[in-house]
Design an enzyme around this catalytic site. Structure first.
Site, PDB file in Angstrom:
ATOM      1  N   LYS A  66       0.854  -1.182   0.000  1.00 25.93           N
ATOM      2  CA  LYS A  66       0.000   0.000   0.000  1.00 25.93           C
ATOM      3  C   LYS A  66       0.895   1.238   0.000  1.00 25.93           C
ATOM      4  CE  LYS A  66      -3.843   0.894   0.841  1.00 25.93           C
ATOM      5  NZ  LYS A  66      -4.636   0.684   2.061  1.00 25.93           N
ATOM      6  N   HIS A  67       0.694   2.104  -0.976  1.00 27.35           N
ATOM      7  CA  HIS A  67       1.426   3.369  -1.055  1.00 27.35           C
ATOM      8  C   HIS A  67       2.934   3.164  -0.959  1.00 27.35           C
ATOM      9  CE1 HIS A  67      -2.191   5.737  -1.313  1.00 27.35           C
ATOM     10  NE2 HIS A  67      -2.685   5.073  -0.280  1.00 27.35           N
ATOM     11  N   ASN A 232      12.311   6.082   7.402  1.00 25.20           N
ATOM     12  CA  ASN A 232      12.905   5.062   8.251  1.00 25.20           C
ATOM     13  C   ASN A 232      11.955   3.891   8.407  1.00 25.20           C
ATOM     14  OD1 ASN A 232      15.364   6.403   9.007  1.00 25.20           O
ATOM     15  ND2 ASN A 232      14.266   7.574  10.565  1.00 25.20           N
ATOM     16  N   HIS A 393      13.879   5.243  -0.729  1.00 24.53           N
ATOM     17  CA  HIS A 393      13.006   6.413  -0.945  1.00 24.53           C
ATOM     18  C   HIS A 393      12.630   6.503  -2.424  1.00 24.53           C
ATOM     19  CE1 HIS A 393      13.508   8.175   3.048  1.00 24.53           C
ATOM     20  NE2 HIS A 393      14.772   7.855   2.979  1.00 24.53           N
TER      21      HIS A 393
END
Length: 393
Positions: A66-67, A232, A393
């Site tokens: 999810k996301h 993180n 990221h």
């Protein structure tokens, strides 16, 4: 096919949108539906995770995304009768196939976060897995293949709009990856680090230096999961599946708390009081999940108050008290924990211990490593300094 036009980007106002290859053809095919920008981000990140899990463990693997972070990840170990009931797959006749078991574990770890997920499967999707997918609220699935029966089942899901992507399992991306932010192009080498490497467990600074084979496997699962989790991040794993993932927090202690709270909820769902909740016939799956989540929490009166409980239960259940929850959580043991970077303070270990953590793998290198090690020794926790950071990221 070299490119695929999308309806829009992350949001409806972000047009035009597409995925494309600068050289060669796309290594995937949309077999059904119309996946969007975020769907493809989830699909391609989750596929990398399950492909790496399969390579490291030799076991069928699945992930629920999810996301652009995993809500669950697991390998296809057999499920106990308790987990079959907790994951609502106890109505399936016969033993689950390895890939169906992996999916049931990945989806069942954090059902609240997995609602509306994108699923990745390391192996061909069989009919059994497709039937499990069919009854969950999900945006789509990516796999290296589908049986004819499985594909028919999935094409009928969500009135024929369910997203089904087939990816070439032999596709290897270029060693350099790029992305743009604010019109500026970023470039870096792909993170190809091997996380199934004995060298990662060579530096064990704690008094307890013993990692069972199952603990090593679970720590590898934690590290691979973290490799594809927005940083993180911290991941708790038990018996071949992530049971709590804390993603995208600015503070590492908040990652540890978030993931630990999810691990506690996973364990509390197995409490006899929770498993015996007298739900009314025909309650929707999402309503049942939400009700369990509230019942376990401090807001239990929101589903137990007079005039309210009748919407969910045939009779009013007794409260799961704080004392009962603490007693039950204390029974959860042999949990493995991975962190995508070093723990700066021993408070992370204190929190991890409360959720049954016995084994830890983290980068090491903090100026307070001595405090972290001492806290592990306080609880007889075995910890490895991997020397590897896994920011994503």
């Amino acid at each position: 096919m070299k490119e695929l036009a999308l309806k829009y980007g992350c949001n409806p106002n972000q047009k035009p949108s597409r995925i494309f290859m600068e050289e060669g053809e796309l290594p995937l095919e949309v077999l059904n539906g119309r996946p969007g920008y975020i769907n493809f981000l989830d699909a391609l990140n989750s596929w990398q995770l399950v492909k790496e899990l399969k390579a490291a463990t030799g076991l069928a693997s699945a992930a629920s995304f999810k996301h652009v972070s995993p809500a669950g990840a697991a390998v296809g170990l057999p499920l106990s009768d308790t987990l079959k009931k907790v994951y609502f797959v106890d109505d399936i006749e016969g033993e689950l196939s390895p890939i169906a078991s992996a999916y049931a574990r990945a989806r069942g770890a954090d059902r609240m976060s997995s609602y509306g997920d994108f699923v990745a499967l390391s192996d061909t999707c069989d009919a059994q897995t497709a039937l499990l997918l069919k009854r969950e609220v999900s945006d789509g699935v990516i796999a290296p293949g589908y049986t004819a029966e499985a594909l028919d089942i999935l094409k009928a899901k969500r009135k024929g709009t369910y997203n089904v992507i087939q990816i070439d399992p032999d596709y290897t991306p270029a060693p350099i990856e790029r992305k743009q932010v604010f019109g500026i192009t970023f470039e870096q080498g792909r993170n190809e680090i091997n996380l199934d490497d004995d060298a990662l467990f060579a530096n064990i600074p704690t008094a307890n230096k013993t990692f069972s084979d199952a603990a090593r496997r679970d720590l590898v699962i934690a590290l691979i999961t973290l490799k594809y989790t927005q940083s993180n991040s911290v991941c708790y794993v038990k018996d071949g599946q992530a049971i709590g993932i804390g993603a995208g927090q600015q503070s590492r202690i908040h990652c540890t708390r978030l993931a630990g709270n999810k691990a506690d909820i996973w364990w509390l769902r197995q409490h006899p009081k929770v498993m015996g909740l007298p739900f009314i016939p025909g309650i929707r799956r999402a309503d049942r999940d939400n009700t369990i989540d509230v019942y376990i929490s401090e807001d239990h009166d929101d589903v137990l108050a007079e005039g309210v409980w009748q919407q969910f239960f045939t009779e009013r259940p007794s409260v799961l008290t704080m004392e009962e929850k603490k007693e039950w959580i204390a029974k959860n043991t042999e949990v493995a924990l991975g962190s995508d970077a070093f723990f700066p303070f021993g408070d992370n270990i204190e929190r991890a211990h409360k959720s049954g953590v016995k084994y830890i793998a983290q980068a090491g290198g903090s100026v307070r490593d001595d405090h972290v090690i001492a806290t592990c020794d306080k609880y007889d926790i075995a910890m490895a300094f991997t020397g590897v950071r896994l920011f994503h990221h």
